[in-house]
Enzyme design. Structure first.
Site, PDB file in Angstrom:
ATOM      1  N   GLU A  25      52.988 137.165 -29.581  1.00 53.65           N
ATOM      2  CA  GLU A  25      52.880 138.621 -29.522  1.00 53.65           C
ATOM      3  C   GLU A  25      53.471 139.172 -28.219  1.00 53.65           C
ATOM      4  OE1 GLU A  25      49.500 137.386 -27.013  1.00 53.65           O
ATOM      5  OE2 GLU A  25      50.481 136.584 -28.784  1.00 53.65           O
ATOM      6  N   ASP A  26      53.346 138.441 -27.117  1.00 53.38           N
ATOM      7  CA  ASP A  26      53.912 138.890 -25.848  1.00 53.38           C
ATOM      8  C   ASP A  26      55.434 138.810 -25.850  1.00 53.38           C
ATOM      9  OD1 ASP A  26      53.758 136.155 -26.029  1.00 53.38           O
ATOM     10  OD2 ASP A  26      53.016 135.831 -24.003  1.00 53.38           O
ATOM     11  N   LEU A  76      46.514 138.250 -33.296  1.00 56.62           N
ATOM     12  CA  LEU A  76      46.990 138.514 -31.950  1.00 56.62           C
ATOM     13  C   LEU A  76      47.618 139.895 -31.835  1.00 56.62           C
ATOM     14  CD1 LEU A  76      48.566 135.066 -30.967  1.00 56.62           C
ATOM     15  CD2 LEU A  76      46.309 135.956 -30.410  1.00 56.62           C
ATOM     16  N   ASN A  77      47.991 140.485 -32.956  1.00 55.13           N
ATOM     17  CA  ASN A  77      48.540 141.842 -32.932  1.00 55.13           C
ATOM     18  C   ASN A  77      47.507 142.873 -32.476  1.00 55.13           C
ATOM     19  OD1 ASN A  77      51.180 141.230 -33.893  1.00 55.13           O
ATOM     20  ND2 ASN A  77      50.355 141.011 -35.965  1.00 55.13           N
ATOM     21  N   ASN A  78      46.233 142.509 -32.560  1.00 51.79           N
ATOM     22  CA  ASN A  78      45.180 143.435 -32.141  1.00 51.79           C
ATOM     23  C   ASN A  78      45.266 143.787 -30.655  1.00 51.79           C
ATOM     24  OD1 ASN A  78      44.069 143.446 -34.714  1.00 51.79           O
ATOM     25  ND2 ASN A  78      42.714 141.703 -34.278  1.00 51.79           N
ATOM     26  N   ARG A  79      45.917 142.917 -29.904  1.00 49.17           N
ATOM     27  CA  ARG A  79      46.044 143.139 -28.466  1.00 49.17           C
ATOM     28  C   ARG A  79      46.734 144.471 -28.158  1.00 49.17           C
ATOM     29  NH1 ARG A  79      46.518 139.740 -23.905  1.00 49.17           N
ATOM     30  NH2 ARG A  79      46.517 137.861 -25.171  1.00 49.17           N
ATOM     31  N   PHE A 108      50.453 132.717 -35.377  1.00 54.10           N
ATOM     32  CA  PHE A 108      49.328 133.001 -34.480  1.00 54.10           C
ATOM     33  C   PHE A 108      49.757 132.738 -33.029  1.00 54.10           C
ATOM     34  CE2 PHE A 108      45.018 132.938 -32.728  1.00 54.10           C
ATOM     35  CZ  PHE A 108      44.463 133.990 -33.435  1.00 54.10           C
TER      36      PHE A 108
END
Length: 783
Positions: free
Chosen positions: A704-705, A596-599, A701
């Site tokens: 991230e937000d 999710l860090n890829n966002r 997982f």
């Protein structure tokens, strides 16, 4: 003939006898025929009584009742689709500006290129002006809104002409005054090569319509030759105090020429214009040439005038200033084939003498938008002015419109035709159900007065049209009787027919409301500091959610301010770009690790400062997206989004939006639907300080937000606001339809997020001390 005479070969019976078939025939004696006679009475004193009786008739009450029901359905549809649950987002424009106009909604854009034949819109040049909050600047650079905000109410701006004076560019254009309904000549100034414009005001205002303000130099003087065809003259004005004060220098010609220009070519001056007033002249297809040794005249007609009197699609009417390129003269013409000003055509002038004229068309490509009504020039563009700058680069200004000529009239006609069709269907329903006894009351027909006298019958024989109308009405009423006999409301077929009629009526009423009250149907961008900009959309997905992605790309790529869509592909085989129906470029960024860090990964290929992080399973109107973008441009240091959350209490517990509303405040914005600064947010998220937080995101997982909200809060003073909520009109979670939701177990999802809140509070400090209230103001967002 007696009173029992049958008119029209077996039509409705007129006279003393009563009709059969449940009173479907119109008679003077039958009470059941009242609807057919519609309150007709014998004598003046009886008229009021007959009118009251009409108002109480079953047919009239049925008609009014049904119309009220359909009207309520139409109102609900209009409220649902067109009325916003938030206050209108004001742009500060003058109250009389930008009203719907039958001539269109013209705007003006700026283009750059190495030649007049390689022009690209300003947004493709990535021009940045931080002081205007335009990152990057996007077309249109001039609209009725930007002019009206400056205090000069305008319905549209068109016919742009450039004039260079040192490093300053002046833009002269037609602006249609929304109060006087006539065209005036406005002027704007730019000192940064057309990136931003200052509205200077009205340069020329006469008592008649002005347009096409052709500006040129001659012997140290600046002249303007606007179109004054309504006045019946071609006038030349001289600048007294450039650019706002002009005086009439002379009347060049007593002729109503439209879209005229003067060009110095081959040691002489040539005047091109069109006169549409002559007998046999084809409007928008006529062109004349005049010549002189001076732009001040006198002018002599070309030997072959009119040069053109052809089909309006062939480009005879001028569409801007001619230009010289590689020692060749080029003329720009209007193609008015499908609609007035539909597109431009460019011609290379090969022969121009007093006796001969020859030109050939050359390719001229203008980048077309696929965003339909949401694009400022998607429907038509009819004027171009190009100028070579001192740097050697070419600049062009072009007008464009999102709707075709006469669109407002077309919508008006279609809207009220739909409502009239609903009224017809109500009568049909009444006929089938019984309250309405016939379709057209015979006393609506000419010279009907109940009993037919010999005199009236003789009059009808002499007036065949009246007789034909009565026969038509009678046959139509017989058709109603026939329908009553064939379709019984208490049968399954009858119920189906009634249901179909009702549904069609609902559809027609909604269509009528759409055309009458729905406006142009465009979700347009919102101005900020007089300018528009663009943003990049970014979504993260994987192979199981391809259905969501296709719908996402098709919908959001049509939003006015979207420049590019970046798809972060986390797992599986990515789709081919040809599988996606997009109006803007789509870039699929395939990631090696499913994280999710890829966002929020730093992406140097993103060309805009603003990025809308929006999950692929969220669908909302383009208008909400555009409104959110305007709010972010006002607060680019904040996370601006559509889903608020409130983190407070001990221990911290993650809750839904309902909790934040019950507490009347929020301190987080979910970045699954939020605008952020791509440079600031991505660098902050991938900083060394955030390393531990990113590890926790990979572990769960999730969250991230939440992490980005903590990073924003940690980077600012305790009192500074870091998030901004924008209320959407509506939003739909499409994952519920596709069955590919990321978090199917909501309770477990919330528990994990509660753990994240505790961990992030230990790492970056708690958010519980921050809270901002929901505060609805006239501009429609929270502050």
């Amino acid at each position: 003939m007696g009173s029992g005479q049958v008119i029209g070969g077996g039509g409705a019976v007129v006279g003393g006898g009563s009709g059969g078939g449940g009173g479907a025939n119109c008679t003077t004696g039958s009470s059941s025929s009242w609807w057919c006679k519609w309150g007709h009475g014998h004598g003046h004193n009886n008229q009021n009584y007959q009118g009251r009786r009409l108002m109480l008739s079953s047919g009239f009450l049925f008609f009014v009742g049904c119309f009220v029901v359909y009207g309520l359905i139409g109102w609900f549809y209009g409220w649902l689709v067109f009325m916003k649950p938030y206050p209108y987002v004001t742009t500060g424009m003058a109250p009389f500006g930008c009203r719907e106009d039958g001539e269109g909604s013209w705007s003006i854009g700026v283009f750059f290129g190495d030649s007049p034949f390689s022009l690209e819109p300003i947004e493709n040049k990535n021009v940045w002006r931080d002081h205007s909050a335009a990152w990057p600047v996007a077309n249109p650079i001039l609209t009725c809104a930007s002019v009206s905000e400056s205090g000069f109410p305008s319905n549209f701006v068109a016919d742009p002409f450039l004039y260079a004076q040192g490093d300053a560019l002046y833009l002269f254009y037609e602006t249609k005054n929304s109060i006087t309904k006539q065209g005036d000549i406005g002027v704007s100034k730019s000192v940064d090569k057309g990136a931003t414009w200052q509205q200077l005001g009205i340069a020329l205002d006469e008592d008649w319509h002005l347009s096409y303000p052709y500006v040129f130099d001659y012997f140290g003087q600046i002249y303007m030759m606007p179109e004054s065809s309504v006045k019946g003259e071609l006038r030349l004005y001289r600048a007294v105090n450039f650019p706002l004060q002009w005086t009439l220098d002379k009347i060049i010609m007593k002729k109503p020429l439209v879209d005229s220009f003067i060009v110095n070519h081959d040691k002489g001056y040539w005047l091109f214009g069109s006169d549409h007033s002559g007998f046999g002249t084809k409007k928008n297809g006529e062109l004349e040439i005049w010549y002189s040794s001076s732009p001040l005249g006198p002018w002599k007609p070309h030997r072959k005038n009119p040069i053109y009197n052809v089909d309006k699609s062939l480009g005879a009417r001028n569409a801007g200033r001619p230009f010289l390129y590689n020692e060749h003269l080029y003329r720009i013409g209007q193609d008015c084939g499908g609609s007035y000003g539909q597109r431009l055509r460019t011609f290379k002038v090969e022969v121009l003498t007093k006796d001969e004229y020859k030109e050939v068309e050359v390719p001229f490509i203008v980048e077309q938008s696929n965003k339909s009504l949401n694009s400022w020039n998607s429907a038509r563009y009819h004027h171009l002015d190009v100028l070579q700058l001192s740097s050697g680069e070419w600049i062009g200004v072009m007008d464009g419109d999102r709707v075709y000529s006469g669109e407002s009239v077309r919508r008006f006609v279609l809207g009220y035709a739909s409502v009239a069709a609903v009224a017809t269907l109500i009568v049909l329903l009444g006929v089938l159900l019984g309250p309405v006894k016939c379709i057209i009351p015979l006393n609506w027909c000419a010279q009907y007065s109940g009993k037919r006298s010999d005199t009236s019958l003789d009059w009808e024989r002499e007036n065949l049209f009246s007789s034909k109308v009565r026969r038509f009405c009678s046959r139509l009423n017989r058709a109603a009787l026939h329908l009553q006999g064939r379709i019984k409301p208490n049968t399954s077929i009858g119920i189906l027919v009634l249901a179909v009629i009702f549904v069609v009526g609902v559809a027609l009423m909604c269509t009528g409301v759409k055309y009458i009250f729905g406006g142009q149907g465009a979700d347009q961008a919102y101005l900020w500091k007089g300018h528009y900009s663009q943003f990049t959309m970014l979504t993260m997905t994987y192979d199981a959610r391809l259905w969501n992605l296709k719908m996402y790309v098709k919908h959001y790529s049509r939003c006015s301010s979207v420049k590019e869509i970046v798809v972060v592909w986390n797992k599986g085989i990515p789709p081919e770009l040809s599988d996606l129906d997009s109006a803007v470029p789509v870039r699929i960024r395939v990631e090696n690790k499913n994280s999710l860090n890829n966002r929020f990964k730093v992406d140097p290929l993103i060309k805009t400062r603003a990025v809308l992080e929006l999950d692929d399973d969220i669908m909302m109107p383009c208008d909400d997206v555009e409104r959110g973008f305007q709010v972010w441009r006002k607060h680019p240091d904040r996370i601006v989004g559509f889903y608020p959350r409130l983190s407070e209490g001990q221990p911290l517990e993650y809750r839904a939006e309902k909790y934040a509303r019950s507490r009347k405040g929020y301190n987080m914005i979910l970045t699954g639907a939020a605008f952020i600064d791509s440079k600031v947010a991505f660098n902050r998220y991938w900083s060394e300080e955030a390393k531990a937080g990113r590890a926790l995101v990979d572990k769960y997982f999730n969250c991230e937000d939440v992490l980005l909200n903590y990073l924003y809060a940690n980077a600012s003073a305790s009192a500074a606001k870091t998030v901004e909520y924008v209320r959407p009109a509506w939003a739909i979670d499409t994952s519920k339809f596709s069955g590919a939701a990321i978090s199917k177990n909501t309770q477990e999802h919330y528990k994990v997020r509660s753990k994240c809140l505790m961990k992030f509070s230990e790492m970056y400090g708690s958010l519980s001390g921050r809270k901002w209230e929901f505060n609805w103001r006239k501009d429609g967002w929270d502050s």
